[in-house]
Write a protein that holds these residues in place. Sequence first.
Motif, PDB file in Angstrom:
ATOM      1  N   ALA A 389       0.780  -1.234  -0.051  1.00  0.00           N
ATOM      2  CA  ALA A 389       0.055   0.312  -0.060  1.00  0.00           C
ATOM      3  C   ALA A 389       0.921   1.233   0.128  1.00  0.00           C
ATOM      4  CB  ALA A 389      -0.871   0.083   1.163  1.00  0.00           C
ATOM      5  N   ASP A 390       2.091   1.126   0.328  1.00  0.00           N
ATOM      6  CA  ASP A 390       2.892   2.378   0.342  1.00  0.00           C
ATOM      7  C   ASP A 390       3.336   2.773  -0.942  1.00  0.00           C
ATOM      8  OD1 ASP A 390       2.389   2.606   3.056  1.00  0.00           O
ATOM      9  OD2 ASP A 390       4.234   1.346   3.664  1.00  0.00           O
ATOM     10  N   GLU A 391       3.472   1.853  -1.929  1.00  0.00           N
ATOM     11  CA  GLU A 391       3.944   2.263  -3.165  1.00  0.00           C
ATOM     12  C   GLU A 391       3.240   3.121  -4.157  1.00  0.00           C
ATOM     13  OE1 GLU A 391       6.891   1.175  -3.899  1.00  0.00           O
ATOM     14  OE2 GLU A 391       7.332  -0.150  -2.212  1.00  0.00           O
ATOM     15  N   PRO A 392       3.892   4.147  -5.052  1.00  0.00           N
ATOM     16  CA  PRO A 392       3.081   4.853  -5.564  1.00  0.00           C
ATOM     17  C   PRO A 392       2.530   4.266  -6.732  1.00  0.00           C
ATOM     18  CG  PRO A 392       5.331   5.224  -5.955  1.00  0.00           C
ATOM     19  CD  PRO A 392       5.224   4.293  -4.969  1.00  0.00           C
ATOM     20  N   PHE A 393       1.379   4.845  -7.136  1.00  0.00           N
ATOM     21  CA  PHE A 393       0.465   4.136  -8.214  1.00  0.00           C
ATOM     22  C   PHE A 393      -0.430   5.341  -8.948  1.00  0.00           C
ATOM     23  CE2 PHE A 393      -2.286   3.376  -4.685  1.00  0.00           C
ATOM     24  CZ  PHE A 393      -3.543   3.799  -5.010  1.00  0.00           C
ATOM     25  N   SER A 394      -1.011   5.010  -9.952  1.00  0.00           N
ATOM     26  CA  SER A 394      -1.966   6.143 -10.388  1.00  0.00           C
ATOM     27  C   SER A 394      -2.957   5.452 -10.951  1.00  0.00           C
ATOM     28  CB  SER A 394      -1.311   6.892 -11.559  1.00  0.00           C
ATOM     29  OG  SER A 394      -0.729   6.029 -12.768  1.00  0.00           O
ATOM     30  N   LEU A 395      -4.183   6.189 -11.319  1.00  0.00           N
ATOM     31  CA  LEU A 395      -5.538   5.376 -11.991  1.00  0.00           C
ATOM     32  C   LEU A 395      -5.686   6.192 -13.215  1.00  0.00           C
ATOM     33  CD1 LEU A 395      -7.500   4.778  -8.731  1.00  0.00           C
ATOM     34  CD2 LEU A 395      -6.036   3.318  -9.821  1.00  0.00           C
ATOM     35  N   SER A 396      -6.163   5.618 -14.256  1.00  0.00           N
ATOM     36  CA  SER A 396      -6.581   6.266 -15.070  1.00  0.00           C
ATOM     37  C   SER A 396      -8.012   5.625 -16.005  1.00  0.00           C
ATOM     38  CB  SER A 396      -5.578   6.222 -16.560  1.00  0.00           C
ATOM     39  OG  SER A 396      -5.107   4.901 -16.652  1.00  0.00           O
ATOM     40  N   PHE A 397      -8.335   6.372 -16.787  1.00  0.00           N
ATOM     41  CA  PHE A 397      -9.668   5.768 -17.531  1.00  0.00           C
ATOM     42  C   PHE A 397      -9.687   6.408 -18.971  1.00  0.00           C
ATOM     43  CE2 PHE A 397     -10.983   9.860 -16.037  1.00  0.00           C
ATOM     44  CZ  PHE A 397     -11.932  10.378 -17.056  1.00  0.00           C
ATOM     45  N   THR A 405      -5.656  10.682 -16.768  1.00  0.00           N
ATOM     46  CA  THR A 405      -5.161  10.359 -15.384  1.00  0.00           C
ATOM     47  C   THR A 405      -6.370  10.974 -14.524  1.00  0.00           C
ATOM     48  OG1 THR A 405      -2.928  10.036 -16.071  1.00  0.00           O
ATOM     49  CG2 THR A 405      -3.367  10.347 -13.656  1.00  0.00           C
ATOM     50  N   ILE A 406      -6.786  10.033 -13.437  1.00  0.00           N
ATOM     51  CA  ILE A 406      -7.512  10.653 -12.273  1.00  0.00           C
ATOM     52  C   ILE A 406      -6.733  11.448 -11.504  1.00  0.00           C
ATOM     53  CG2 ILE A 406      -9.094   9.816 -10.568  1.00  0.00           C
ATOM     54  CD1 ILE A 406      -9.929   7.507 -12.354  1.00  0.00           C
ATOM     55  N   PRO A 407      -6.922  12.662 -10.980  1.00  0.00           N
ATOM     56  CA  PRO A 407      -6.119  13.198 -10.054  1.00  0.00           C
ATOM     57  C   PRO A 407      -6.580  12.844  -8.741  1.00  0.00           C
ATOM     58  CG  PRO A 407      -7.962  14.601 -10.839  1.00  0.00           C
ATOM     59  CD  PRO A 407      -7.883  13.240 -11.634  1.00  0.00           C
ATOM     60  N   MET A 408      -5.503  12.946  -7.819  1.00  0.00           N
ATOM     61  CA  MET A 408      -5.765  12.465  -6.348  1.00  0.00           C
ATOM     62  C   MET A 408      -6.333  13.603  -5.552  1.00  0.00           C
ATOM     63  SD  MET A 408      -3.275  10.622  -3.862  1.00  0.00           S
ATOM     64  CE  MET A 408      -2.725   9.405  -4.841  1.00  0.00           C
ATOM     65  N   ASP A 409      -7.670  14.094  -5.879  1.00  0.00           N
ATOM     66  CA  ASP A 409      -8.290  15.361  -5.182  1.00  0.00           C
ATOM     67  C   ASP A 409      -9.436  15.050  -4.729  1.00  0.00           C
ATOM     68  OD1 ASP A 409      -8.888  17.852  -4.589  1.00  0.00           O
ATOM     69  OD2 ASP A 409      -8.218  18.582  -6.381  1.00  0.00           O
ATOM     70  N   VAL A 426     -11.526   1.472 -14.939  1.00  0.00           N
ATOM     71  CA  VAL A 426     -10.068   2.235 -14.371  1.00  0.00           C
ATOM     72  C   VAL A 426      -8.935   1.344 -14.549  1.00  0.00           C
ATOM     73  CG1 VAL A 426      -9.193   3.415 -12.591  1.00  0.00           C
ATOM     74  CG2 VAL A 426     -11.684   3.639 -13.066  1.00  0.00           C
ATOM     75  N   ASN A 427      -7.911   1.785 -15.098  1.00  0.00           N
ATOM     76  CA  ASN A 427      -6.777   0.992 -15.176  1.00  0.00           C
ATOM     77  C   ASN A 427      -5.866   1.291 -13.901  1.00  0.00           C
ATOM     78  OD1 ASN A 427      -7.137  -0.683 -17.722  1.00  0.00           O
ATOM     79  ND2 ASN A 427      -7.359   1.409 -18.634  1.00  0.00           N
ATOM     80  N   PHE A 428      -5.324   0.390 -13.268  1.00  0.00           N
ATOM     81  CA  PHE A 428      -4.205   0.745 -12.482  1.00  0.00           C
ATOM     82  C   PHE A 428      -2.750   0.667 -12.851  1.00  0.00           C
ATOM     83  CE2 PHE A 428      -1.177  -0.993  -9.130  1.00  0.00           C
ATOM     84  CZ  PHE A 428      -1.572  -0.072  -8.041  1.00  0.00           C
ATOM     85  N   ALA A 429      -2.056   1.497 -12.673  1.00  0.00           N
ATOM     86  CA  ALA A 429      -0.469   1.390 -13.047  1.00  0.00           C
ATOM     87  C   ALA A 429       0.377   1.818 -12.015  1.00  0.00           C
ATOM     88  CB  ALA A 429      -0.501   2.147 -14.482  1.00  0.00           C
TER      89      ALA A 429
END
Length: 499
Positions: A389-397, A405-409, A426-429
């Motif tokens: 859970a501590d590793e950085p990731f991003s979500l996109s659609f 990319t979905i902003p973390m807001d 939603v794609n996890f990367a």
Amino acid sequence: MSSSHVIIIDPRARRAVIKVTPTKFLSDVLKEACTKLGFEADRYTLKHNKKQLDLSCPIRLSGLSSGAKLELVQISQSPSPVSVALQIPNSEVNDPLKARLTDKFPSTTSLWIALRKFESDDSSLNFTARGAPLTKSANPNAAGRLFYEAPVIQVMGRELSSFTDMQMTLRDLGYNSGSVLLRLSFKLTEKPLEEAMLEISRYFKDVENTQAASGYLAGDAASSSSSVRDAVGSQGNNGEVIASDAKPSGETSESRSTGGKGPDLEKPDVFLNELALSPEQRPISIFAPSSNPTPQAATYDFNAADYEPTIDHAKLHQARLSSAAQNRRLLSNAELAAKQRAVSERLAKVTDVDIKIRYPDQTQLVSKFTSAETAASLYGFVRSTLKHADEPFSLSFASSKGPKTIPMDDKVKLIKDLGFEGRMLVNFAWEEGASMGARAAGVLKGEYAKTAREIKVQEIQAVQAADEEEKRREKGKERATGGEHKRGMPKWFKLPGKK
């Protein structure tokens, strides 16, 4: 006769031969050519020797010779202003100097709307709702009854009087710009006034409502016209007044708020199968990747002929290229604002959305999110399911403009701001800072990975297309051979006395 036929050449180099007479107008030639070639006449005009022709002129005044070749070219879709002068009978005005009314109209304005606009400028004028009694000699049984007095417009040798003629626009008459003189007169018909008013309501009510809504036709004139028609219509045989069934343009069906679909989503029953609960006590469904390293689609037989382009494919491709090459009017600021309002109203009716998260190892997780949840809520939910859970990731659609990319807001709403509706993928990367251990190991926590089940895809029965095609050919040969034996030698080839 100055011309017997002309040849119309469209942008695709196709030709259409149009037969003409000296009194035939070029606007009618354009309509007939567009009908034959499959185009819309209001989007094109005619050119001869690279000079645009006046479509309001008849053939005898156009200077065209027999067999002249005319080019069909596209024009701007934005209506151009046309100066219209209306010459009314002297009996309608006290001052003969005021017998000619002038105004400017868009080229898409119909003759009926032009008359209604002139009426609205002067309340003493009445062009479209006139009634007069018939003489006893004309109809002895019509004493004391009003009959409709129809307007008649003469323009460039044409006489337009029917309701169908009054629906013609200035562009239909060949006037895309410049000026035109309309001569107005009236003709007493044998149609009762109340019947004529009901017929007018059927022909022109929707048109007048559209013009009044756009602010072009004066609101008072539109309301007065409606009241006159309702009052007269109430005197009809059935006593009914025709009402519009049109719904407000802002209304949308309930299905539109939930009809959106994302790519690679299963049937609705998959989402109803709750297999686990997240730390937030949110019902989730988890699907494991396929155990077969070969994609299932690669195991199916296929027909190689399905991938060979046909003539229909080539025609469709050429039609799309031609459509893409045509000029299109950009939306105005008002139209863009109205479009944005319609989207906002549709999204405001969406209460929840099903979101599928696809992880790098092809594990898939589905859960439901409400309209109050934000992008930060989605990131927090995904992080609670990760083993690292501590590793950085991003979500996109996938949006209409490409991957986004979905902003973390925590201020960005999933439905209102990102436009999520129906079902979304939603794609996890992993981001660049993620460790190799997180990338190599399984993504989900152990308790979630245990509950994952493999998606069962219904197998499609393989079709032996080549064998079936060969069988069809053999049957065709048998029919052809058997038919020849049955028919035998034709009678005309036999010699006399031979059977």
